[in-house]
Design an enzyme around this catalytic site. Structure first.
Site, PDB file in Angstrom:
ATOM      1  N   LYS A 219       0.828  -1.160   0.019  1.00 60.75           N
ATOM      2  CA  LYS A 219      -0.061  -0.005  -0.055  1.00 60.75           C
ATOM      3  C   LYS A 219       0.820   1.322   0.033  1.00 60.75           C
ATOM      4  O   LYS A 219       2.107   1.299   0.293  1.00 60.75           O
ATOM      5  CB  LYS A 219      -1.074  -0.125   1.301  1.00 60.75           C
ATOM      6  CG  LYS A 219      -2.182  -1.131   0.746  1.00 60.75           C
ATOM      7  CD  LYS A 219      -3.384  -1.044   1.750  1.00 60.75           C
ATOM      8  CE  LYS A 219      -4.328  -1.726   1.235  1.00 60.75           C
ATOM      9  NZ  LYS A 219      -5.423  -1.931   2.112  1.00 60.75           N
ATOM     10  N   ARG A 253      -3.404 -10.125   5.108  1.00 60.13           N
ATOM     11  CA  ARG A 253      -3.882 -10.054   3.760  1.00 60.13           C
ATOM     12  C   ARG A 253      -2.605  -9.623   2.776  1.00 60.13           C
ATOM     13  O   ARG A 253      -2.292  -8.406   2.822  1.00 60.13           O
ATOM     14  CB  ARG A 253      -5.106  -9.213   3.429  1.00 60.13           C
ATOM     15  CG  ARG A 253      -5.899  -9.262   1.961  1.00 60.13           C
ATOM     16  CD  ARG A 253      -6.835  -8.305   1.749  1.00 60.13           C
ATOM     17  NE  ARG A 253      -7.560  -8.393   0.575  1.00 60.13           N
ATOM     18  CZ  ARG A 253      -7.074  -7.752  -0.407  1.00 60.13           C
ATOM     19  NH1 ARG A 253      -6.093  -6.820  -0.109  1.00 60.13           N
ATOM     20  NH2 ARG A 253      -7.670  -7.613  -1.618  1.00 60.13           N
TER      21      ARG A 253
HETATM   22  N1  HH2 Z   1      -7.565  -3.705   0.362  1.00 56.68           N
HETATM   23  C1  HH2 Z   1      -7.756  -3.792  -0.940  1.00 56.68           C
HETATM   24  C2  HH2 Z   1      -8.880  -4.707  -1.326  1.00 56.68           C
HETATM   25  N2  HH2 Z   1      -9.479  -5.275  -0.352  1.00 56.68           N
HETATM   26  N3  HH2 Z   1     -10.079  -6.142   1.800  1.00 56.68           N
HETATM   27  C3  HH2 Z   1      -9.682  -5.880   3.220  1.00 56.68           C
HETATM   28  N4  HH2 Z   1     -10.459  -6.540   4.033  1.00 56.68           N
HETATM   29  N5  HH2 Z   1      -8.734  -5.002   3.573  1.00 56.68           N
HETATM   30  C4  HH2 Z   1      -7.958  -4.426   2.889  1.00 56.68           C
HETATM   31  O1  HH2 Z   1      -7.044  -3.913   3.381  1.00 56.68           O
HETATM   32  C5  HH2 Z   1      -8.316  -4.505   1.216  1.00 56.68           C
HETATM   33  C6  HH2 Z   1      -9.225  -5.384   1.025  1.00 56.68           C
HETATM   34  C7  HH2 Z   1      -6.910  -3.314  -1.872  1.00 56.68           C
HETATM   35  O2  HH2 Z   1      -5.666  -3.912  -2.168  1.00 56.68           O
HETATM   36  P1  HH2 Z   1      -5.684  -4.911  -3.556  1.00 56.68           P
HETATM   37  O3  HH2 Z   1      -6.545  -6.142  -3.450  1.00 56.68           O
HETATM   38  O4  HH2 Z   1      -4.271  -5.226  -3.832  1.00 56.68           O
HETATM   39  O5  HH2 Z   1      -6.098  -3.925  -4.893  1.00 56.68           O
HETATM   40  P2  HH2 Z   1      -7.412  -3.549  -5.491  1.00 56.68           P
HETATM   41  O6  HH2 Z   1      -8.547  -3.217  -4.650  1.00 56.68           O
HETATM   42  O7  HH2 Z   1      -6.996  -2.551  -6.425  1.00 56.68           O
HETATM   43  O8  HH2 Z   1      -7.785  -4.861  -6.289  1.00 56.68           O
END
Ligand code: HH2
Length: 275
Positions: A219, A253
Site C-alpha cells: 500500500k 492479507r
Molecule cells: N485492500 C484492498 C482490497 N480489499 N479488503 C480488506 N479486508 N482489507 C484491505 O486492506 C483491502 C481489501 C486493496 O488492495 P488490492 O486488492 O491489492 O487492490 P485492488 O483493490 O486494486 O484490487
C-alpha cells in the site's frame, strides 16, 4: 475458534490470506492474472507458497477505480472460485455486491470480504443465510473520492466504534461471532498519519472480541515511508505484516505469500505461536 465455510481455525498463529485479483486495473498487480486460467494457476501457486485463505476479487477498490457491473464481476470470479474449489484452502470473495456474495456463496465460497462492511441493502442477509465467515472493513468515502480529504477527530476511536456497530449489526442479522473478522481498512479514506496511528494502535481493536485482519500489502503508506515504488514494496510489506501480527492481527492479507510466510515462521517460532 474461527469458522469459515468448510474450514475452522484455532488462530494460535496468524493466517495468511493470499490476494488474487481477477481485475485489469488493481493497483499493484492489475491485469497480471486477468484470465480465469491465469488466476487459477496463480491461486494454486499461492497455496503452494503457504496461503491459508485465498481472497478472490473481481472489482478493484484502489483510489479512483471504476465500478464494475454485477454480471462482469461474476464472469470474472465464478470460474476462479470453481477452479480453486479443491485447492484445500478457504476461498474468500472480495466484493461489495449482495448479488455477487450470494452467487459466490452458492458456488462454494467460504468467506465474504466486504470493504463496505455489509452496509449495502441485502448484504447482511446474503451472509447470514450461509456458513461463511465475513470480514467487516472500515472505509471513509468510496474509492472514487476517498483520498480527497480524509478527516477524523480521533481515527482509532472512530474506526473502533464503526466496527463495533457493524459487529452488532452482523450479530443482529444472525451471523455468529465465530464467523466475524474486522479490519481497520488501511488506505481506505486515510492519510499517512491516520494509517500510522491505526497500525501503531492495532491492539486497541482486541477488545471487540473478534479476529483482526490487516491489509497493508504494497500500500501507498509503505511507499511514502520507505520511498519505494509499488513493484518494489515486498520488504516493506513483510515488515508491516509482521508488525500487525505482533500487535494482534490474526489474518494477514498479502500479495507476497512466500516472503510473508518465511518471515512469519520466525516470528511464530520466537513468539511460541504454533498450530
Ligand atoms: N485492500 C484492498 C482490497 N480489499 N479488503 C480488506 N479486508 N482489507 C484491505 O486492506 C483491502 C481489501 C486493496 O488492495 P488490492 O486488492 O491489492 O487492490 P485492488 O483493490 O486494486 O484490487
Amino acid at each position: 475458534m474461527f469458522f469459515a465455510g468448510r474450514f475452522s481455525y484455532s488462530l494460535s498463529r496468524p493466517l495468511i490470506m493470499g490476494i488474487l485479483n481477477v481485475t485489469p486495473d488493481s493497483f499493484s498487480d492489475g491485469g497480471r492474472f486477468f484470465s480465469p486460467q491465469q488466476a487459477i494457476e496463480q491461486g494454486l501457486r499461492l497455496v503452494e507458497e503457504g496461503a491459508d485463505i485465498l481472497d478472490i476479487g473481481g472489482e478493484s477498490t484502489r483510489p479512483g477505480a471504476a465500478r464494475v457491473s454485477e454480471k462482469e464481476e461474476l464472469e470474472r470470479v465464478l470460474p476462479v472460485l470453481e477452479g480453486l474449489s479443491k485447492a484445500g484452502v478457504a476461498l474468500s470473495i472480495d466484493t461489495q455486491k449482495p448479488a455477487v456474495m450470494r452467487a459466490a456463496l452458492a458456488a462454494g465460497a467460504d468467506m465474504v470480504n466486504d470493504v463496505n462492511a455489509l452496509q449495502q441493502a441485502g448484504a447482511l442477509a446474503a451472509v447470514a443465510g450461509s456458513k461463511a465467515a465475513v470480514c467487516l472493513m472500515h472505509k471513509q468515502g468510496d474509492p472514487q473520492n476517498m483520498q480527497q480529504l480524509p478527516l477524523y477527530h480521533d481515527v482509532v476511536a472512530e474506526v473502533h466504534d464503526f466496527l463495533q456497530a457493524r459487529i452488532q449489526a452482523a450479530l443482529a442479522a444472525g451471523i455468529k461471532r465465530e464467523r466475524i473478522v474486522i479490519d481497520p481498512g488501511f488506505g481506505f479514506g486515510k492519510n499517512l498519519e491516520h494509517n500510522v496511528s491505526l497500525l501503531r494502535q492495532l491492539q486497541a481493536f482486541q477488545d471487540l472480541g473478534v479476529p483482526v485482519l490487516a491489509g497493508l500489502s504494497r500500500k501507498s503508506m509503505l511507499g511514502k515511508i520507505a520511498n519505494v515504488d509499488v513493484q518494489d514494496r515486498v520488504h516493506a510489506s513483510v515488515a508491516a505484516a509482521l508488525l500487525a501480527a505482533l500487535r494482534g492481527a490474526k489474518i494477514l492479507r498479502v500479495h507476497d505469500v512466500k516472503a510473508t510466510r518465511d518471515a512469519l515462521t520466525i516470528v511464530n517460532a520466537i513468539e511460541g505461536w504454533h498450530e
